[in-house]
Design a protein around this motif. Structure first.
Motif, mmCIF file in Angstrom:
data_model
loop_
_atom_site.group_PDB
_atom_site.id
_atom_site.type_symbol
_atom_site.label_atom_id
_atom_site.label_comp_id
_atom_site.label_asym_id
_atom_site.label_seq_id
_atom_site.Cartn_x
_atom_site.Cartn_y
_atom_site.Cartn_z
ATOM 1 N N SER A 69 -7.285 -8.152 39.357
ATOM 2 C CA SER A 69 -6.339 -7.219 39.976
ATOM 3 C C SER A 69 -5.515 -6.456 38.951
ATOM 4 O O SER A 69 -4.974 -5.394 39.254
ATOM 5 C CB SER A 69 -5.400 -7.984 40.912
ATOM 6 O OG SER A 69 -4.712 -9.011 40.196
ATOM 7 N N GLU A 70 -5.402 -7.010 37.725
ATOM 8 C CA GLU A 70 -4.597 -6.370 36.689
ATOM 9 C C GLU A 70 -5.348 -6.369 35.362
ATOM 10 O O GLU A 70 -6.094 -7.302 35.056
ATOM 11 C CB GLU A 70 -3.259 -7.090 36.523
ATOM 12 C CG GLU A 70 -2.367 -7.018 37.750
ATOM 13 C CD GLU A 70 -1.029 -7.690 37.527
ATOM 14 O OE1 GLU A 70 -0.542 -7.651 36.386
ATOM 15 O OE2 GLU A 70 -0.481 -8.275 38.478
ATOM 16 N N LYS A 97 -10.250 -4.054 39.469
ATOM 17 C CA LYS A 97 -10.360 -3.489 40.814
ATOM 18 C C LYS A 97 -9.611 -2.164 40.863
ATOM 19 O O LYS A 97 -8.471 -2.062 40.403
ATOM 20 C CB LYS A 97 -9.737 -4.434 41.839
ATOM 21 C CG LYS A 97 -10.560 -5.675 42.151
ATOM 22 C CD LYS A 97 -9.856 -6.506 43.219
ATOM 23 C CE LYS A 97 -10.609 -7.765 43.531
ATOM 24 N NZ LYS A 97 -9.884 -8.606 44.520
ATOM 25 N N GLY A 98 -10.218 -1.164 41.446
ATOM 26 C CA GLY A 98 -9.531 0.113 41.593
ATOM 27 C C GLY A 98 -9.426 0.873 40.286
ATOM 28 O O GLY A 98 -10.013 0.508 39.265
ATOM 29 N N THR A 99 -8.614 1.910 40.298
ATOM 30 C CA THR A 99 -8.425 2.756 39.122
ATOM 31 C C THR A 99 -7.272 2.228 38.279
ATOM 32 O O THR A 99 -6.158 2.053 38.794
ATOM 33 C CB THR A 99 -8.120 4.215 39.540
ATOM 34 O OG1 THR A 99 -9.162 4.681 40.395
ATOM 35 C CG2 THR A 99 -8.010 5.110 38.313
ATOM 36 N N PRO A 100 -7.499 1.971 36.997
ATOM 37 C CA PRO A 100 -6.419 1.452 36.152
ATOM 38 C C PRO A 100 -5.346 2.511 35.936
ATOM 39 O O PRO A 100 -5.646 3.709 35.883
ATOM 40 C CB PRO A 100 -7.125 1.108 34.841
ATOM 41 C CG PRO A 100 -8.333 1.989 34.816
ATOM 42 C CD PRO A 100 -8.763 2.124 36.254
ATOM 43 N N PRO A 101 -4.079 2.093 35.818
ATOM 44 C CA PRO A 101 -3.018 3.076 35.568
ATOM 45 C C PRO A 101 -3.185 3.715 34.196
ATOM 46 O O PRO A 101 -3.704 3.086 33.268
ATOM 47 C CB PRO A 101 -1.740 2.226 35.631
ATOM 48 C CG PRO A 101 -2.178 0.831 35.328
ATOM 49 C CD PRO A 101 -3.552 0.713 35.890
ATOM 50 N N ALA A 102 -2.778 4.961 34.082
ATOM 51 C CA ALA A 102 -2.895 5.671 32.809
ATOM 52 C C ALA A 102 -2.045 4.988 31.748
ATOM 53 O O ALA A 102 -0.948 4.500 32.040
ATOM 54 C CB ALA A 102 -2.449 7.123 32.977
ATOM 55 N N GLU A 103 -2.564 4.944 30.528
ATOM 56 C CA GLU A 103 -1.833 4.300 29.439
ATOM 57 C C GLU A 103 -0.485 4.969 29.222
ATOM 58 O O GLU A 103 -0.374 6.194 29.219
ATOM 59 C CB GLU A 103 -2.661 4.360 28.152
ATOM 60 C CG GLU A 103 -2.113 3.499 27.040
ATOM 61 C CD GLU A 103 -3.070 3.377 25.878
ATOM 62 O OE1 GLU A 103 -2.603 3.042 24.774
ATOM 63 O OE2 GLU A 103 -4.277 3.620 26.064
ATOM 64 N N ASN A 104 0.534 4.135 29.053
ATOM 65 C CA ASN A 104 1.922 4.567 28.839
ATOM 66 C C ASN A 104 2.570 5.159 30.090
ATOM 67 O O ASN A 104 3.690 5.690 30.012
ATOM 68 C CB ASN A 104 2.029 5.570 27.685
ATOM 69 C CG ASN A 104 1.691 4.931 26.353
ATOM 70 O OD1 ASN A 104 2.062 3.792 26.085
ATOM 71 N ND2 ASN A 104 0.953 5.655 25.515
ATOM 72 N N ASP A 106 4.343 4.808 33.918
ATOM 73 C CA ASP A 106 5.337 3.858 34.422
ATOM 74 C C ASP A 106 4.669 2.615 35.012
ATOM 75 O O ASP A 106 5.134 1.490 34.815
ATOM 76 C CB ASP A 106 6.230 4.531 35.460
ATOM 77 C CG ASP A 106 7.206 5.520 34.836
ATOM 78 O OD1 ASP A 106 7.455 5.416 33.617
ATOM 79 O OD2 ASP A 106 7.718 6.390 35.566
ATOM 80 N N ALA A 107 3.579 2.823 35.746
ATOM 81 C CA ALA A 107 2.868 1.686 36.344
ATOM 82 C C ALA A 107 2.281 0.780 35.265
ATOM 83 O O ALA A 107 2.298 -0.450 35.381
ATOM 84 C CB ALA A 107 1.758 2.197 37.259
ATOM 85 N N TRP A 108 1.771 1.396 34.220
ATOM 86 C CA TRP A 108 1.196 0.655 33.091
ATOM 87 C C TRP A 108 2.274 -0.171 32.390
ATOM 88 O O TRP A 108 2.066 -1.346 32.079
ATOM 89 C CB TRP A 108 0.558 1.653 32.142
ATOM 90 C CG TRP A 108 -0.174 1.089 30.970
ATOM 91 C CD1 TRP A 108 -1.452 0.598 30.954
ATOM 92 C CD2 TRP A 108 0.298 1.006 29.622
ATOM 93 N NE1 TRP A 108 -1.801 0.208 29.678
ATOM 94 C CE2 TRP A 108 -0.745 0.442 28.845
ATOM 95 C CE3 TRP A 108 1.493 1.352 28.998
ATOM 96 C CZ2 TRP A 108 -0.610 0.223 27.476
ATOM 97 C CZ3 TRP A 108 1.620 1.130 27.637
ATOM 98 C CH2 TRP A 108 0.583 0.570 26.889
ATOM 99 N N LEU A 109 3.435 0.448 32.158
ATOM 100 C CA LEU A 109 4.549 -0.262 31.518
ATOM 101 C C LEU A 109 5.052 -1.403 32.393
ATOM 102 O O LEU A 109 5.345 -2.498 31.904
ATOM 103 C CB LEU A 109 5.697 0.707 31.225
ATOM 104 C CG LEU A 109 5.564 1.604 29.997
ATOM 105 C CD1 LEU A 109 6.752 2.565 29.922
ATOM 106 C CD2 LEU A 109 5.484 0.773 28.731
#
Length: 254
Positions: A69-70, A97-104, A106-109
């Motif tokens: 999931s992460e 799973k799903g689309t990973p958050p873009a690097e840097n 807010d979701a990634w942080l």
């Protein structure tokens, strides 16, 4: 003389045959033990329990497949399995799973901050809410003491990419029934994985090429630090990881 030679040859062939037939059995038992140890590890039972990870070992070469999931769970699974006795290599084919958050982003942080807090026994990751906007982290929830609230701020600030931290957590008296993880018996592979990921996620230690070994909860750190402060910080962070009983820091200062 001829009879003795023939007998010796037969005996040698019997021994060789026994070794050849027993080797696959031993390898199979070792592979079964690796797969079982991974599934029974603290990391897989606690942090990766909601993920669908398949573990297959052949002669000590482990292949990981499935989904998580992460993004951090992929590294956590890899480091845990790599630290198990008998493992020679790990091919990590686990997918997110799903689309990973873009690097840097807010979701990634936010995911990195949550993962960093998760491994430390002095902060209450389970009761800490993490929100990120434009690189600024807001923490909400409960902390057992003011010192632990401040430590949560310190840890969050030290995650690469975080610009600032607003800590809105409330301080509550710790429950007498709260179970502490200090000295808790956690398998060595899980401890090693947690220490490695934690040192990687903290900005102050992310660049350190640190080798981590664990024996019955006692962690030994190897590698190089630029100065005594970096070395001391690595010790401090490792000491606060779930299951760690003590830390021996054998890092050298450049």
């Amino acid at each position: 003389m001829k009879i003795k030679t023939t007998y010796s040859a037969v005996l040698m062939m019997s021994v060789v045959a026994l070794l050849v037939t027993s080797m696959p059995v031993y390898a199979s038992e070792m592979d079964d033990r690796i797969e079982l140890s991974a599934r029974k590890s603290h990391v897989f039972k606690t942090y990766l329990s909601g993920d669908d990870i398949k573990i297959q070992s052949k002669d000590g070469a482990v292949t990981l497949t499935g989904t998580v999931s992460e993004e951090s769970h992929k590294s956590l699974a890899y480091e845990t399995v790599a630290g198990l006795p008998g493992v020679k290599s790990v091919d990590n084919r686990v997918e997110l799973k799903g689309t990973p958050p873009a690097e840097n982003s807010d979701a990634w942080l936010g995911a990195k901050v949550k993962a960093t807090l998760l491994f430390h026994q002095s902060v209450n990751a389970g009761k800490t809410e993490v929100d990120v906007k434009d690189g600024i982290v807001t923490l909400r929830g409960e902390a057992a003491t003011q010192a632990r609230k401040e430590l949560t701020t310190e840890y969050a600030k030290d995650v690469e990419g975080v610009k600032d931290v607003n800590n809105e957590m409330t301080v509550s008296m710790p429950s007498t029934t709260t179970k502490t993880t200090v000295g808790e018996d956690i398998d060595d592979a899980s401890i090693t994985a947690q220490v490695k990921i934690s040192l990687l996620y903290h900005r102050s230690t992310s660049a350190l090429n640190t080798k981590v070994e664990t024996n019955k909860g006692v962690v030994t750190l190897y590698g190089k630090a630029k100065n005594a402060a970096e070395k001391d910080l690595a010790t401090k962070l490792a000491n606060d990881i779930n299951g760690v009983k003590s830390v021996t820091n054998r890092m050298t200062i450049e």
